[in-house]
Design a protein around this motif. Sequence first.
Motif, PDB file in Angstrom:
ATOM      1  N   LEU A  35      37.576  24.354  34.196  1.00 44.79           N
ATOM      2  CA  LEU A  35      36.715  23.917  33.093  1.00 44.79           C
ATOM      3  C   LEU A  35      36.795  22.409  32.853  1.00 44.79           C
ATOM      4  O   LEU A  35      36.243  21.913  31.881  1.00 44.79           O
ATOM      5  N   LYS A  36      37.459  21.685  33.754  1.00 45.12           N
ATOM      6  CA  LYS A  36      37.603  20.237  33.596  1.00 45.12           C
ATOM      7  C   LYS A  36      36.519  19.488  34.356  1.00 45.12           C
ATOM      8  O   LYS A  36      35.985  20.006  35.351  1.00 45.12           O
ATOM      9  N   PRO A  37      36.203  18.273  33.934  1.00 40.31           N
ATOM     10  CA  PRO A  37      35.347  17.413  34.761  1.00 40.31           C
ATOM     11  C   PRO A  37      36.043  17.085  36.070  1.00 40.31           C
ATOM     12  O   PRO A  37      37.271  17.121  36.158  1.00 40.31           O
ATOM     13  N   ALA A  38      35.277  16.747  37.088  1.00 39.16           N
ATOM     14  CA  ALA A  38      35.843  16.530  38.425  1.00 39.16           C
ATOM     15  C   ALA A  38      36.887  15.426  38.429  1.00 39.16           C
ATOM     16  O   ALA A  38      37.938  15.553  39.063  1.00 39.16           O
ATOM     17  N   GLN A  39      36.639  14.332  37.718  1.00 40.58           N
ATOM     18  CA  GLN A  39      37.561  13.208  37.736  1.00 40.58           C
ATOM     19  C   GLN A  39      38.843  13.485  36.977  1.00 40.58           C
ATOM     20  O   GLN A  39      39.827  12.752  37.119  1.00 40.58           O
ATOM     21  N   GLU A  40      38.857  14.535  36.159  1.00 42.02           N
ATOM     22  CA  GLU A  40      40.028  14.816  35.330  1.00 42.02           C
ATOM     23  C   GLU A  40      40.977  15.831  35.966  1.00 42.02           C
ATOM     24  O   GLU A  40      42.127  15.950  35.547  1.00 42.02           O
ATOM     25  N   ILE A  41      40.526  16.522  37.009  1.00 41.24           N
ATOM     26  CA  ILE A  41      41.327  17.602  37.580  1.00 41.24           C
ATOM     27  C   ILE A  41      42.648  17.084  38.121  1.00 41.24           C
ATOM     28  O   ILE A  41      43.718  17.670  37.886  1.00 41.24           O
ATOM     29  N   PHE A  42      42.613  15.972  38.849  1.00 41.81           N
ATOM     30  CA  PHE A  42      43.834  15.429  39.446  1.00 41.81           C
ATOM     31  C   PHE A  42      44.345  14.195  38.709  1.00 41.81           C
ATOM     32  O   PHE A  42      45.523  13.865  38.815  1.00 41.81           O
ATOM     33  N   ASN A  43      43.483  13.521  37.970  1.00 40.51           N
ATOM     34  CA  ASN A  43      43.937  12.360  37.202  1.00 40.51           C
ATOM     35  C   ASN A  43      44.765  12.771  36.000  1.00 40.51           C
ATOM     36  O   ASN A  43      45.654  12.033  35.568  1.00 40.51           O
ATOM     37  N   VAL A  52      36.974  17.812  27.980  1.00 45.00           N
ATOM     38  CA  VAL A  52      35.610  18.318  27.822  1.00 45.00           C
ATOM     39  C   VAL A  52      35.501  19.610  28.640  1.00 45.00           C
ATOM     40  O   VAL A  52      35.917  19.645  29.805  1.00 45.00           O
ATOM     41  N   PHE A  53      34.974  20.657  28.028  1.00 50.56           N
ATOM     42  CA  PHE A  53      34.822  21.933  28.719  1.00 50.56           C
ATOM     43  C   PHE A  53      33.527  21.913  29.538  1.00 50.56           C
ATOM     44  O   PHE A  53      32.434  21.849  28.980  1.00 50.56           O
ATOM     45  N   VAL A  54      33.686  21.963  30.858  1.00 53.76           N
ATOM     46  CA  VAL A  54      32.536  21.925  31.760  1.00 53.76           C
ATOM     47  C   VAL A  54      32.256  23.351  32.231  1.00 53.76           C
ATOM     48  O   VAL A  54      32.748  23.806  33.276  1.00 53.76           O
ATOM     49  N   TRP A  55      31.467  24.085  31.464  1.00 54.93           N
ATOM     50  CA  TRP A  55      31.155  25.467  31.809  1.00 54.93           C
ATOM     51  C   TRP A  55      30.216  25.561  33.007  1.00 54.93           C
ATOM     52  O   TRP A  55      30.106  26.634  33.629  1.00 54.93           O
ATOM     53  N   GLU A  56      29.578  24.453  33.372  1.00 55.45           N
ATOM     54  CA  GLU A  56      28.645  24.485  34.496  1.00 55.45           C
ATOM     55  C   GLU A  56      29.345  24.734  35.828  1.00 55.45           C
ATOM     56  O   GLU A  56      28.689  25.049  36.839  1.00 55.45           O
ATOM     57  N   ASN A  57      30.675  24.549  35.865  1.00 60.67           N
ATOM     58  CA  ASN A  57      31.387  24.787  37.125  1.00 60.67           C
ATOM     59  C   ASN A  57      31.215  26.225  37.608  1.00 60.67           C
ATOM     60  O   ASN A  57      31.165  26.482  38.816  1.00 60.67           O
ATOM     61  N   TYR A  58      31.093  27.162  36.678  1.00 61.21           N
ATOM     62  CA  TYR A  58      30.984  28.566  37.075  1.00 61.21           C
ATOM     63  C   TYR A  58      29.619  28.895  37.671  1.00 61.21           C
ATOM     64  O   TYR A  58      29.557  29.473  38.770  1.00 61.21           O
ATOM     65  N   PRO A  59      28.504  28.579  37.028  1.00 58.79           N
ATOM     66  CA  PRO A  59      27.208  28.853  37.687  1.00 58.79           C
ATOM     67  C   PRO A  59      27.012  28.040  38.963  1.00 58.79           C
ATOM     68  O   PRO A  59      26.400  28.520  39.920  1.00 58.79           O
TER      69      PRO A  59
END
Length: 280
Positions: A35-43, A52-59
């Motif tokens: 549910l994280k933005p791409a830049q926040e996953i490893f940073n 920020v909850f990124v629910w768009e990752n699932y669809p």
Amino acid sequence: MKNKRLLSDIIYYVFVIAFGFIMIYPILWMFASSLKPAQEIFNNALSLIPSVFVWENYPTGWQGFGRTGFDIFFKNSAIVTSLVVIGAICSSSIVAYGFARLNFKFKGLLFACLMGTIMLPMQITLIPQYVLFHNIGWVNTFYPLIVPAFLGGTPFFVFLLIQFIRGIPRELDEAAIVDGCSTFGVFWRIILPLLKPALVTVALFAFMWTWDDFLAPLIYLNNANLHTVTLGLRNFMDADGNTNWGPLLAMSSLSLMPQFILFAFFQKYLVEGIATTGLK
């Protein structure tokens, strides 16, 4: 004494909770990172709370890649896993009943061979199996993944069921025979209903091993429309390092849900089947 016992209990529970959190942390991280933005996953890797909850990752992840979505992968995994579970239950229970209750020639030798196969790594039989399935035209089909489960049973499951059947009193068999039951009737009417905890254990193990299997589908399935979830997740990764980690982790999280649901509903039978195996 009460204070010492209370202190020891507190230390024990704190240690167990801390150790349990360490063990489950990677799974929690995966769910949180989906549910994280791409830049926040490893940073911001250690955090379990997305900024920020990124629910768009699932669809986005559900759409898959190319023209193949994860609905196809989940359907394929469900078909293969369901049939393997049915095959493991049917074949392993029949073979276990034969070894536990029937007397026949070379029984000891055959049982020793069966137990010896438990120690054989899958890689030893991989090439002969592939040659066999290739010669009969089963490569790039589900048959190599499903049919072996119906033939002779899985050695580990057979051993587990044998130990459970040995704990069932033989007097039940004798009473059923006196009432007119055949050998198969004793198995079907007496033994099989009493095997419920052990069969649930077999079903759960078969489900988990098949659902998570990566090597066998990789060897036998070439068509993307036949791929299982494990292959779908692997193919989702970009060889150039440009992997879209948010959708990938989202689909990885969804792939664990069937196992969590099954374990939540059947953990009582799982514990009972393992705890009572081999007890007289």
